[in-house]
Design a protein around this motif. Structure first.
Motif, mmCIF file in Angstrom:
data_model
loop_
_atom_site.group_PDB
_atom_site.id
_atom_site.type_symbol
_atom_site.label_atom_id
_atom_site.label_comp_id
_atom_site.label_asym_id
_atom_site.label_seq_id
_atom_site.Cartn_x
_atom_site.Cartn_y
_atom_site.Cartn_z
ATOM 1 N N ASN A 376 106.712 11.224 -104.671
ATOM 2 C CA ASN A 376 105.281 11.512 -104.737
ATOM 3 C C ASN A 376 104.591 10.513 -103.820
ATOM 4 O OD1 ASN A 376 102.480 11.432 -105.534
ATOM 5 N ND2 ASN A 376 103.047 12.474 -107.428
ATOM 6 N N ILE A 377 103.865 10.999 -102.824
ATOM 7 C CA ILE A 377 103.252 10.128 -101.818
ATOM 8 C C ILE A 377 102.258 9.140 -102.442
ATOM 9 C CG2 ILE A 377 101.331 11.679 -101.267
ATOM 10 C CD1 ILE A 377 101.764 10.957 -98.304
ATOM 11 N N GLY A 378 101.755 9.460 -103.646
ATOM 12 C CA GLY A 378 100.807 8.587 -104.310
ATOM 13 C C GLY A 378 101.439 7.503 -105.158
ATOM 14 N N PHE A 379 102.754 7.587 -105.382
ATOM 15 C CA PHE A 379 103.448 6.573 -106.182
ATOM 16 C C PHE A 379 103.916 5.484 -105.226
ATOM 17 C CE2 PHE A 379 106.754 4.938 -109.127
ATOM 18 C CZ PHE A 379 105.980 4.838 -110.274
ATOM 19 N N THR A 380 103.109 4.456 -105.100
ATOM 20 C CA THR A 380 103.243 3.479 -104.028
ATOM 21 C C THR A 380 104.284 2.416 -104.335
ATOM 22 O OG1 THR A 380 101.602 1.976 -104.957
ATOM 23 C CG2 THR A 380 100.780 3.798 -103.584
ATOM 24 N N GLN A 381 104.520 1.565 -103.320
ATOM 25 C CA GLN A 381 105.487 0.492 -103.500
ATOM 26 C C GLN A 381 105.098 -0.439 -104.644
ATOM 27 O OE1 GLN A 381 108.441 0.046 -102.302
ATOM 28 N NE2 GLN A 381 108.723 -1.818 -103.510
ATOM 29 N N ALA A 382 103.814 -0.723 -104.800
ATOM 30 C CA ALA A 382 103.380 -1.571 -105.914
ATOM 31 C C ALA A 382 103.754 -0.928 -107.245
ATOM 32 C CB ALA A 382 101.881 -1.810 -105.831
#
Length: 421
Positions: A376-382
């Motif tokens: 999911n492009i919104g589930f970021t590295q942070a």
């Protein structure tokens, strides 16, 4: 993903949202700085960044493709895998920034204006791409990045070892844990899930019937099934049936090839090396179901090509990306199948990829098509890092999984608010 030359988890480390957050808004930078290229172009210089793939011949292949391009001199920076993220994002702040670079879709790069909109070059062939690859690169109707390869991840197992121990291929997490116990001997561990187990965290979520985020960009991983999975993995971690000190991590097939374990989590890219080492003595299976709402899952990694939107050669860079990763189908098939095995993201190329038509390679494609789950492009590295902490605290340590997930929720919600309000 593909095999690497260092002990390094590319799936979690290489997503650079954390690096982007630390750097802040990326400064404008130019790449038309007089660097000479190795191609046959007519004066225009482009630089592309790749991490050092582990498969022999990959560096030579990328440079061979670039040399054949006639409209610009394209120089390839082939960067050691464990320094790739650092060097890439440091370079993006300077006049030495690459014009083109490979990476994974990250919404921060789009929101900061770091990567160029490639909708115009992808639209004519959009229907030929795997729809999930298009979706994972799309924000507000625009497509950022051209998918080069899809990399499904699953379990490899030694057929002879399972037969000797009278173990069937697991379909549930309970069965996987039981198999690990039966397959463990004084010399062989039953299972290898990566040295710190973070390699399987996406599959933990997916196989419990959950997602990272829902359609409204809200937390979707905090479920009873995920809690159950964390609890059982904690028991497995302390069972003595896991290989926890492999010389290389999950991305490398050495553990199963050298007989250190009977079952190893890994990627499709390792299959040629496993075939060479084990012949027909191996099979594959998806991550098993977890809990009553569980499902089989295959996590799909992979790599995409991006254009630096803050460079001075954006149009020339887009033209090169179109030429290589849209027009040159022969090179795209070569890249996907002649070194490690990867699935071409375009249906027309996958249809003619003969090396993926038989044996375990064909089975891998089937598993990918049936059980595949994408980032999911919104589930970021942070956010990924926050869930890394869940794996550390609830699986490798002794924290209550509910408490570990609550802590993760706080961090993830903070990031979601920054991104989506």
């Amino acid at each position: 993903m593909s095999a690497m030359s260092s002990n390094w988890d590319r799936r979690s480390v290489l997503r650079a949202a954390a690096g982007l957050a630390a750097l802040g808004p990326l400064a404008a930078c130019g790449s038309n700085n007089g660097r000479s290229g190795g191609g046959s172009g007519s004066g225009k210089n482009l630089v592309q960044y790749f991490h050092a793939y582990g498969e022999a011949g990959t560096e030579q292949a990328i440079k061979r493709y670039a040399k054949a391009y006639s409209k610009a001199d394209v120089t390839t920076q082939w960067i050691t895998s464990n320094t790739f993220e650092t060097k890439l994002f440091a370079a993006l702040l300077t006049a030495q920034a690459p014009d083109v670079f490979e990476f994974h879709p990250q919404i921060q790069m789009i929101k900061s204006g770091q990567v160029a909109d490639l909708t115009d070059i992808i639209d004519p062939v959009k229907d030929d791409f795997n729809p999930a690859d298009i979706k994972s690169h799309t924000v507000d109707g625009k497509i950022y990045g051209v998918r080069m390869i899809d990399d499904p991840q699953f379990f490899y197992y030694r057929k002879s070892m399972l037969e000797k121990a009278n173990v069937s291929v697991p379909t549930t997490l309970d069965e996987l844990i039981e198999a690990g116990a039966k397959l463990t001997t004084s010399k062989v561990k039953g299972l290898f899930l990566g040295n710190d187990l973070t390699a399987i965290q996406n599959n933990l979520i997916f196989s419990a019937g959950a997602e990272t985020l829902d359609a409204k960009n809200q937390i979707a991983y905090h479920t009873d099934g995920v809690i159950e999975g964390l609890t059982k993995l904690h028991t497995l971690f302390n069972s003595g049936h896991l290989l926890l000190d492999s010389p290389t991590d999950f991305w490398d097939p050495s553990a199963i090839n050298q007989g250190l374990c009977a079952i190893q989590f890994g990627g499709m890219w390792s299959m040629p090396a496993i075939q060479q080492a084990l012949g027909d003595d191996f099979g594959i299976f998806p991550f098993p179901k977890i809990g009553s709402s569980g499902r089989l899952s295959v996590y799909n990694g992979g790599w995409s090509m991006f254009v630096n939107a803050k460079g001075k050669n954006v149009d020339a860079a887009k033209e090169y990306v179109k030429w290589l990763w849209i027009d040159q189908k022969k090179d795209q098939e070569d890249w996907a199948t002649s070194y490690g095995f990867h699935i071409p993201p375009r249906a027309s190329i996958a249809a003619q990829a003969t090396k993926l038509k038989s044996g375990q390679a064909a089975e891998a494609v089937k598993l990918f098509n049936t059980y595949g789950h994408f980032d999911n492009i919104g589930f970021t590295q942070a956010m990924i890092t926050a869930f890394n902490d869940v794996m550390a605290n609830a699986v490798r340590k002794n924290m209550d999984p509910k408490k570990a997930l609550d802590q993760c929720d706080t961090k993830v919600n903070r990031e979601l608010k920054k991104l989506f309000g």
